[in-house]
Design an enzyme around this catalytic site. Structure first.
Site, PDB file in Angstrom:
ATOM      1  N   HIS A 120       0.956  -1.270   0.007  1.00 22.52           N
ATOM      2  CA  HIS A 120      -0.060  -0.068   0.049  1.00 22.52           C
ATOM      3  C   HIS A 120       0.830   1.195  -0.037  1.00 22.52           C
ATOM      4  CE1 HIS A 120      -3.818  -1.998   0.468  1.00 22.52           C
ATOM      5  NE2 HIS A 120      -3.277  -2.795   1.432  1.00 22.52           N
ATOM      6  N   ASP A 295      -7.899  -0.089   4.917  1.00 23.16           N
ATOM      7  CA  ASP A 295      -6.403  -0.249   4.430  1.00 23.16           C
ATOM      8  C   ASP A 295      -6.028   0.759   3.189  1.00 23.16           C
ATOM      9  OD1 ASP A 295      -7.601  -1.454   2.409  1.00 23.16           O
ATOM     10  OD2 ASP A 295      -6.544  -3.464   2.377  1.00 23.16           O
TER      11      ASP A 295
END
Length: 400
Positions: A120, A295
């Site tokens: 990420h 997330d």
């Protein structure tokens, strides 16, 4: 800090018309330091695959314990179990993890090291990005790796698991002993089931719909794409209520929802806040929000990451469940699911290095967020505050 082992050249590889020697790699699998993270980078059978190909695999002691893989299984597969995190980073050319390195690992990352994980990078810690750039590292972020528009092979199995876990999470936190409404998800004779609203008809959303229907809940699905809604309507005729997602329809469904699932995915960017705090007032007190998009920032304004050991909090009377590593609850299944998709890419990098691996796995390039200290993906570049460098141009410059 330990130095990397001497080079052991085992094969030749041709890239851009040039023949290059490629050495056998040392692959490191550290134990996760993230809170409540029980998944591991590779299971023993993945280690055996790499070892059989001539590579050395270092596994930190107890790295697989949370997923049910004791050290003895890794040793039986040919891996070398080492006692410290320092040794994994100090010797490994390639570090394979589930998630991005934690701050405790930043000092251990070596110059020129390759890291592969669900990182990420678009929302990563700026200190991590700075370390990766300054130390000329290469970071493969499985979040952005895709082999067709909208098709993310590594995210897909984890998203499938996360979606299918929704009814068991919802059932638990609708119970009164967990602060819920006291509703049985599937209902009973003469007792209506829970109303579950799913926002997003991607992989998570579709699997959540399927699982919640199987548990007996009434399900409503929202998405901006008519084709996606049509697919669900065709797969479950008459069983799912569908809406085109906009503020008006969101307000309508929130007025009757018992559970709201955030299943929105945006490509290498923060998820937009589709449900504002003001809109929470439309929900009944003690209703449940499960934000699987957390997330990437979350699709509810009131979302913030929590952890498995303390997964919920309450805002304006609404219970929020916002665990980024939700599938760590089923760590063994999740590790196998991840490895099924990541191992071919790890093997390609171990066999041919980078950029050589692009020959065997051309789609791997879409996952390279940082290459040799240069930000090569717009999400990583924007997060780090540096210019984005075109990967193809960078490779051409290195090859010339």
């Amino acid at each position: 800090m330990m130095r990397p082992a001497p080079l052991r050249y085992v094969r030749s590889h041709r890239f851009m018309g040039k023949k290059r020697k490629v050495r056998a790699m040392i692959v490191g699998i550290p134990r996760s330091l993230s809170v409540d993270e029980l998944r591991v980078g590779l299971p023993p059978r993945g280690v055996r695959n790499l070892v059989t190909a001539g590579h050395t695999v270092l596994v930190e002691s107890h790295a697989g314990l949370g997923s049910g893989f004791p050290d003895s299984q890794y040793e039986k597969a040919g891996g070398q179990v080492v006692r410290s995190l320092d040794e994994v980073y100090g010797r490994a050319d390639l570090v394979m993890k589930v998630n991005a390195p934690t701050p405790e690992e930043y000092p251990l990352i070596r110059e020129g090291q390759i890291l592969m994980a669900v990182m990420h990078l678009a929302v990563a810690d700026k200190k991590l990005l700075k370390v990766l750039l300054e130390r000329n590292c290469t970071a493969v972020d499985f979040v952005t790796l895709h082999d067709a528009p909208g098709h993310y092979p590594v995210l897909r199995p984890i998203s499938q698991l996360a979606g299918r876990m929704v009814p068991q999470i919802a059932a638990r936190y609708l119970q009164t002993d967990h602060g819920g409404l006291g509703i049985l998800l599937g209902g009973a004779p003469a007792v209506p089931p829970a109303e579950v609203v799913v926002i997003g008809a991607g992989t998570v959303g579709r699997n959540a719909v399927r699982a919640c229907l199987g548990a007996g809940a009434r399900v409503t699905l929202l998405d901006t794409r008519h084709d996606s809604l049509s697919e669900i309507d065709w797969a479950f005729p008459g069983r799912v209520t569908t809406f085109r997602a906009n503020e008006a329809t969101l307000r309508k469904v929130l007025s009757y929802a018992d559970v709201v699932v955030g299943a929105v995915h945006t490509r290498a960017a923060r998820t937009p806040h589709l449900v504002t705090r003001e809109m929470l007032g439309l929900l009944r007190e003690k209703s449940l929000i499960i934000d699987i998009s957390v997330d990437q920032g979350g699709c509810f304004e009131t979302s913030r990451p929590t952890r498995l050991s303390d997964p919920t909090y309450v805002v304006d009377g609404i219970v929020h469940y916002c665990v980024p590593n939700l599938t760590s609850l089923v760590a063994r299944s999740a590790t196998y699911a991840l490895a099924n998709e990541t191992l071919p890419y790890v093997r390609a990098v171990a066999d041919a290095g980078l950029p050589g691996a692009f020959g065997a796995q051309p789609h791997l390039a879409s996952g390279v967020g940082i290459m040799a200290g240069q930000a090569t993906h717009v999400g990583a570049a924007e997060a780090a505050g540096v210019p984005v460098v075109d990967l193809a141009t960078l490779l051409e410059g290195n090859a010339s």
